[in-house]
Design a protein around this motif. Structure first.
Motif, PDB file in Angstrom:
ATOM      1  N   ASP A  19       0.762  -1.106   0.118  1.00 54.23           N
ATOM      2  CA  ASP A  19       0.131  -0.123  -0.234  1.00 54.23           C
ATOM      3  C   ASP A  19       0.847   1.178  -0.040  1.00 54.23           C
ATOM      4  OD1 ASP A  19      -2.009   1.936   0.152  1.00 54.23           O
ATOM      5  OD2 ASP A  19      -2.463   1.585   2.301  1.00 54.23           O
ATOM      6  N   LYS A  20       0.714   2.085  -0.923  1.00 53.85           N
ATOM      7  CA  LYS A  20       1.647   3.398  -1.394  1.00 53.85           C
ATOM      8  C   LYS A  20       0.895   4.431  -0.425  1.00 53.85           C
ATOM      9  CE  LYS A  20       2.248   2.923  -5.742  1.00 53.85           C
ATOM     10  NZ  LYS A  20       3.014   3.242  -7.228  1.00 53.85           N
ATOM     11  N   GLY A  21      -0.492   4.329   0.021  1.00 52.50           N
ATOM     12  CA  GLY A  21      -1.087   5.665   0.582  1.00 52.50           C
ATOM     13  C   GLY A  21      -2.591   5.649   0.153  1.00 52.50           C
ATOM     14  N   THR A  22      -3.229   6.419   0.762  1.00 53.09           N
ATOM     15  CA  THR A  22      -4.852   6.324   0.820  1.00 53.09           C
ATOM     16  C   THR A  22      -5.137   7.695   0.216  1.00 53.09           C
ATOM     17  OG1 THR A  22      -4.887   4.769   2.553  1.00 53.09           O
ATOM     18  CG2 THR A  22      -6.800   6.086   2.097  1.00 53.09           C
ATOM     19  N   ILE A  23      -6.085   7.756  -0.600  1.00 50.98           N
ATOM     20  CA  ILE A  23      -6.524   9.078  -1.130  1.00 50.98           C
ATOM     21  C   ILE A  23      -8.199   8.999  -1.053  1.00 50.98           C
ATOM     22  CG2 ILE A  23      -6.784   8.091  -3.683  1.00 50.98           C
ATOM     23  CD1 ILE A  23      -6.497  10.980  -4.679  1.00 50.98           C
ATOM     24  N   VAL A  24      -8.863  10.056  -0.716  1.00 51.95           N
ATOM     25  CA  VAL A  24     -10.251   9.992  -0.607  1.00 51.95           C
ATOM     26  C   VAL A  24     -10.690  10.707  -1.862  1.00 51.95           C
ATOM     27  CG1 VAL A  24     -12.095  11.174   0.508  1.00 51.95           C
ATOM     28  CG2 VAL A  24     -10.738   9.750   1.785  1.00 51.95           C
ATOM     29  N   LEU A  25     -11.404  10.206  -2.780  1.00 56.66           N
ATOM     30  CA  LEU A  25     -11.919  10.609  -4.095  1.00 56.66           C
ATOM     31  C   LEU A  25     -13.294  11.003  -4.263  1.00 56.66           C
ATOM     32  CD1 LEU A  25     -10.399  11.032  -6.635  1.00 56.66           C
ATOM     33  CD2 LEU A  25     -10.884   8.617  -7.199  1.00 56.66           C
ATOM     34  N   ALA A  26     -13.861  12.013  -4.733  1.00 49.57           N
ATOM     35  CA  ALA A  26     -15.333  12.375  -4.622  1.00 49.57           C
ATOM     36  C   ALA A  26     -15.289  13.556  -5.983  1.00 49.57           C
ATOM     37  CB  ALA A  26     -15.656  13.097  -3.512  1.00 49.57           C
ATOM     38  N   THR A  27     -16.563  13.194  -6.599  1.00 50.95           N
ATOM     39  CA  THR A  27     -17.020  14.510  -7.406  1.00 50.95           C
ATOM     40  C   THR A  27     -17.831  15.482  -6.427  1.00 50.95           C
ATOM     41  OG1 THR A  27     -17.539  12.610  -9.109  1.00 50.95           O
ATOM     42  CG2 THR A  27     -18.647  14.928  -9.118  1.00 50.95           C
ATOM     43  N   VAL A  28     -17.444  16.655  -6.650  1.00 49.22           N
ATOM     44  CA  VAL A  28     -17.927  17.548  -5.805  1.00 49.22           C
ATOM     45  C   VAL A  28     -19.602  18.007  -5.814  1.00 49.22           C
ATOM     46  CG1 VAL A  28     -15.818  18.955  -5.717  1.00 49.22           C
ATOM     47  CG2 VAL A  28     -17.600  19.507  -7.419  1.00 49.22           C
TER      48      VAL A  28
END
Ligand code: B1M
Length: 217
Positions: free
Chosen positions: A87-96
């Protein structure tokens, strides 16, 4: 039509019938899944956008094209190369908030997930509170926002202002993408206002991956 053109045409026509067989044929010909998406399927989507913009195509047909696109991406996804890196890291992803466009965001999800990142994909129409809560809950390293409408570019600016107001701008680097954004808007205007924080513009999912790799090193 030759296979390449047929793939684009099926997106333009929103025609799922036979799309899977065409995709399998392209894969059997040695074409890589991401090249099929970029070279043919997104070409079709570009035509859809142009026709819709000029009034030659009506919304229900655009929706059918979007569904064909999603079907195609889902069909190709199992064939994509996956990095087996830890695991290289965590991103929270969203359409605004207020924006329903999610094909690009979901492509970013696939590319990042396949390259060793944990993606918490919140979906569409996400207010800033939900994004910040999720970033907190999942101990995210980065926040990613997508939006295709011109008004979404203003919402992204408001979201950054909200992060500053809550002194959260130093906590999460922010990655922004979507067709209505320009590099200059993000790297000049938004960067200037987001003082003390990091905000980056990604033209496409691959630049998104590059930026994630940079931010995480
Ligand atoms: Co809409 N729509 N749409 N639409 N739609 C656009 C965006 C529009 C430009 C079409 C046009 O007029 N030519 C126009 C916006 C105009 C403007 O704001 N000035 C528009 C409009 C007007 C609307 C409605 C308002 C129409 C209406 O109701 N009257 C409505 C909006 C509703 C809302 O959001 N509240 C609407 C609805 C829809 C559908 C539901 C029918 C459908 C979306 C279905 C879905 O997503 N599930 C749709 C579609 C399909 C489009 C177009 C034709 C195609 C979008 C797309 O999927 N492209 C679009 C035309 C266009 O974009 N030129 C259009 C393919 C996708 C892969 O590209 O998302 O840009 P994109 O992602 C790219 C990069 O931008 C980047 O990576 C991807 C490629 O690698 N990227 C990121 C994106 N997010 C990223 C995040 C990152 C990094 C990179 O890090 C976080």
């Amino acid at each position: 039509l030759p296979l390449d053109e047929r793939l684009a045409q099926r997106i333009i026509d929103g025609d799922k019938n036979g799309l899977d067989t065409d995709l399998d044929e392209a894969l059997a010909n040695g074409k890589r899944p991401l090249d099929i998406i970029n070279d043919h399927l997104l070409e079709g989507m570009k035509v859809v956008g142009d026709r819709f913009g000029s009034g030659q195509m009506q919304l229900p047909f655009v929706l059918q094209s979007a569904e064909a696109m999603k079907f195609a991406v889902a069909h190709l996804e199992p064939h994509m190369d996956k990095a087996d890196a830890a695991d290289k890291g965590t991103i929270v992803l969203a359409t605004v908030r207020g924006d329903v466009h999610d094909i690009g965001k979901n492509l970013v999800d696939i590319i990042l997930s396949n390259n060793g990142y944990t993606v918490v994909n919140l979906g569409i129409k996400q207010p800033i509170n939900a994004i910040l809560d999720a970033a907190e809950e999942h101990s995210a390293d980065v926040i990613g926002m997508s939006g295709l409408l011109v008004k979404s570019t203003v919402i992204m600016k408001d979201n950054l202002a909200e992060m500053m107001a809550r002194s959260m701008h130093t906590r999460w680097p922010v990655l922004l993408g979507g067709a209505a954004l320009t590099r200059a808007y993000v790297e000049d205007d938004l960067r200037e206002m987001f003082e003390g924080g990091q905000v980056h513009y990604a033209r496409d999912a691959f630049e998104g991956l590059d930026l994630m790799n940079k931010v995480m090193t």
